[in-house]
Scaffold this active site. Structure first.
Site, mmCIF file in Angstrom:
data_model
loop_
_atom_site.group_PDB
_atom_site.id
_atom_site.type_symbol
_atom_site.label_atom_id
_atom_site.label_comp_id
_atom_site.label_asym_id
_atom_site.label_seq_id
_atom_site.Cartn_x
_atom_site.Cartn_y
_atom_site.Cartn_z
ATOM 1 N N GLY A 43 0.701 -1.359 -0.034
ATOM 2 C CA GLY A 43 0.104 0.036 0.004
ATOM 3 C C GLY A 43 0.859 1.223 -0.018
ATOM 4 N N ASP A 64 10.463 -7.210 -1.539
ATOM 5 C CA ASP A 64 9.451 -7.773 -1.269
ATOM 6 C C ASP A 64 9.514 -9.506 -1.733
ATOM 7 O OD1 ASP A 64 6.496 -8.251 -0.736
ATOM 8 O OD2 ASP A 64 6.165 -6.518 -0.774
ATOM 9 N N ASN A 72 -5.153 -7.342 -2.529
ATOM 10 C CA ASN A 72 -4.139 -6.120 -2.347
ATOM 11 C C ASN A 72 -4.566 -5.165 -3.244
ATOM 12 O OD1 ASN A 72 -1.353 -8.560 -2.780
ATOM 13 N ND2 ASN A 72 -2.412 -7.852 -0.856
ATOM 14 N N LEU A 73 -5.443 -5.346 -4.330
ATOM 15 C CA LEU A 73 -5.865 -4.400 -5.550
ATOM 16 C C LEU A 73 -6.531 -3.175 -4.829
ATOM 17 C CD1 LEU A 73 -6.273 -7.023 -8.041
ATOM 18 C CD2 LEU A 73 -4.453 -5.885 -7.504
ATOM 19 N N GLN A 74 -7.279 -3.180 -3.817
ATOM 20 C CA GLN A 74 -7.951 -2.099 -3.128
ATOM 21 C C GLN A 74 -7.226 -0.955 -2.889
ATOM 22 O OE1 GLN A 74 -7.671 -2.127 0.421
ATOM 23 N NE2 GLN A 74 -9.106 -0.952 1.209
ATOM 24 N N ASP A 132 4.663 -3.033 6.949
ATOM 25 C CA ASP A 132 3.360 -3.044 7.500
ATOM 26 C C ASP A 132 3.427 -3.741 8.901
ATOM 27 O OD1 ASP A 132 3.579 -5.618 6.550
ATOM 28 O OD2 ASP A 132 1.682 -5.735 5.493
ATOM 29 N N ASN A 133 4.438 -4.000 9.332
ATOM 30 C CA ASN A 133 4.649 -4.841 10.739
ATOM 31 C C ASN A 133 5.897 -4.195 11.547
ATOM 32 O OD1 ASN A 133 7.189 -6.720 10.246
ATOM 33 N ND2 ASN A 133 5.986 -6.458 8.338
ATOM 34 N N CYS A 190 -3.298 -5.048 9.248
ATOM 35 C CA CYS A 190 -4.190 -4.419 8.143
ATOM 36 C C CYS A 190 -5.125 -5.722 7.737
ATOM 37 C CB CYS A 190 -3.398 -4.144 6.860
ATOM 38 S SG CYS A 190 -4.215 -3.596 5.502
ATOM 39 N N CYS A 338 -9.910 -18.373 13.486
ATOM 40 C CA CYS A 338 -9.551 -16.892 12.941
ATOM 41 C C CYS A 338 -9.550 -16.732 11.544
ATOM 42 C CB CYS A 338 -8.378 -16.248 13.769
ATOM 43 S SG CYS A 338 -6.841 -16.910 13.180
#
Length: 380
Positions: A43, A64, A72-74, A132-133, A190, A338
């Site tokens: 993102g 990555d 992911n595409l959002q 993101d972590n 996320c 979960c």
């Protein structure tokens, strides 16, 4: 260093830069001679990498180890539908080369770890952290401080974002602001909490802007300043930061002089999984078909529960599990569920310790249930 000449095609491409007082011909040549490593093609890394390449930064690296997923595409605008299932670095490199063929794109399909971070960062002028972590954030910070490379920090959570510049000469580092990570599980990922799709576009673009300013030596950068953005109110706030002389990494007498185990440091290491701690989705489905009645406890958040769930199950979000454990029968088998089996595994370990000997975690979570048991179940 001799300035890099701009070709006629580049002069046309960057014409809006060339007439800017803080850029001009000299600044554009400086960008062409510069290199930026973007950590994460997600993102934040998506808009950051796009604008760095568009601006004419001479060498852009993308590190990555993930593949493009439809979810992911959002928000991850580097990637398109056709790239689903391919490596993010491959997708990112193709998009950036198409955007600007004058830029050298360096895809690094690998996970950044304590073992390789110093080597991966070597030779880059600047780093943009799009991770993101928390383990990766602390790793990037420490590696940049030890390598003497400034980096642009960005973070997002639901509707909120943060941007700053860390590890610059005389400025603070991430550990000056957050010396210790939050307790494990306190800040949802996320995947668990969600994020407004346009928010990383705002924060990632600001990261690219700060990177370009740093490379040009233009304007006032965010060294010593933390910008906070609230997307729901469209308000920006700013906090003043100072280097902490007692910081364990960048302080006067640092105690961290090498890279450490950041999963352990952040308490995110996966629990030890014994043979009886997990149950497969096939085994749970067979038990339910046979009329067995294990207690199925879903530890996701209510909004996740509304998307899909395994019937019959009871919703007890992970954060409320300790307080509501008395609702469970320790004499009966319990299956904790979960999204992907990570939170449920932690919940199972906690319940075992609290006196529930027959608890097990559903391996793979509802996502595995949707792919292997019930293909009509929505995935997210």
């Amino acid at each position: 260093m001799k300035p890099s000449a701009l070709s006629p095609e580049e002069l046309s491409r960057y014409s809006r830069h060339l007439v800017l007082p803080h850029v001009g011909m000299a600044g554009q040549q400086r960008l062409k001679q510069s290199s930026v490593l973007v950590v994460g093609a997600g993102g934040l890394g998506s808009p950051a990498a796009l604008y760095l390449a568009a601006a004419g930064v001479g060498r852009v690296g993308i590190v990555d180890d993930d593949v493009v997923d439809a979810t992911n595409l959002q928000r991850q605008v580097l990637h398109g539908t056709a790239a689903v299932g391919t490596a993010k670095t491959e997708s990112a490199a193709a998009r950036l080369r198409d955007l600007n063929p004058h830029v050298e794109v360096v895809p690094i399909e690998d996970r950044l770890t304590s073992a390789n971070a110093l080597d991966v960062l070597s030779g880059w002028d600047l780093v943009v952290d799009g991770s993101d972590n928390f383990p990766t954030r602390y790793l990037v910070n420490d590696a940049c401080v030890l390598s003497g490379i400034p980096y642009v920090y960005g973070a997002i959570f639901r509707f909120d974002g943060q941007v700053s510049v860390f590890a610059a000469a005389g400025g603070p580092c991430y550990r000056c602001l957050f010396r210790d990570p939050p307790p494990p599980g306190l800040v949802p990922s996320c995947d668990q909490a969600g994020v407004l799709g346009a928010l990383p576009g705002v924060i990632g673009s600001l990261q690219a802007l700060e990177a370009i300013k740093l490379l040009l030596g233009a304007g006032d950068t965010l060294v010593g300043r933390l910008v906070l953005f609230d997307a729901l109110t469209a308000e920006f706030r700013e906090l003043s930061l100072q280097r902490d002389p007692t910081c364990p990494v960048c302080g006067d007498h640092p105690s961290v002089t090498g890279l450490i185990d950041y999963d352990h440091f952040c308490g995110t290491s996966a629990p030890t999984v014994t043979d009886d701690l997990e149950v497969s989705v096939e085994a749970l489905a067979a038990a339910l078909r046979a009329g067995e009645t294990p207690q199925v406890v879903d530890v996701r958040e209510p909004l996740e529960w509304q998307i899909c769930r395994i019937e019959p199950s009871v919703l007890i979000p992970l954060g409320a599990l300790e307080a509501r454990a008395s609702e469970l029968d320790s004499r009966r088998p319990i299956v904790v569920v979960c999204h992907t089996g990570v939170r449920s595994l932690r919940a199972a370990v906690a319940l075992r310790a609290a006196g529930f000997p027959q608890v097990r975690s559903l391996a793979g979570g509802v996502d595995a249930w949707a792919t292997r048991i019930d293909p009509t179940m929505p995935r997210y």
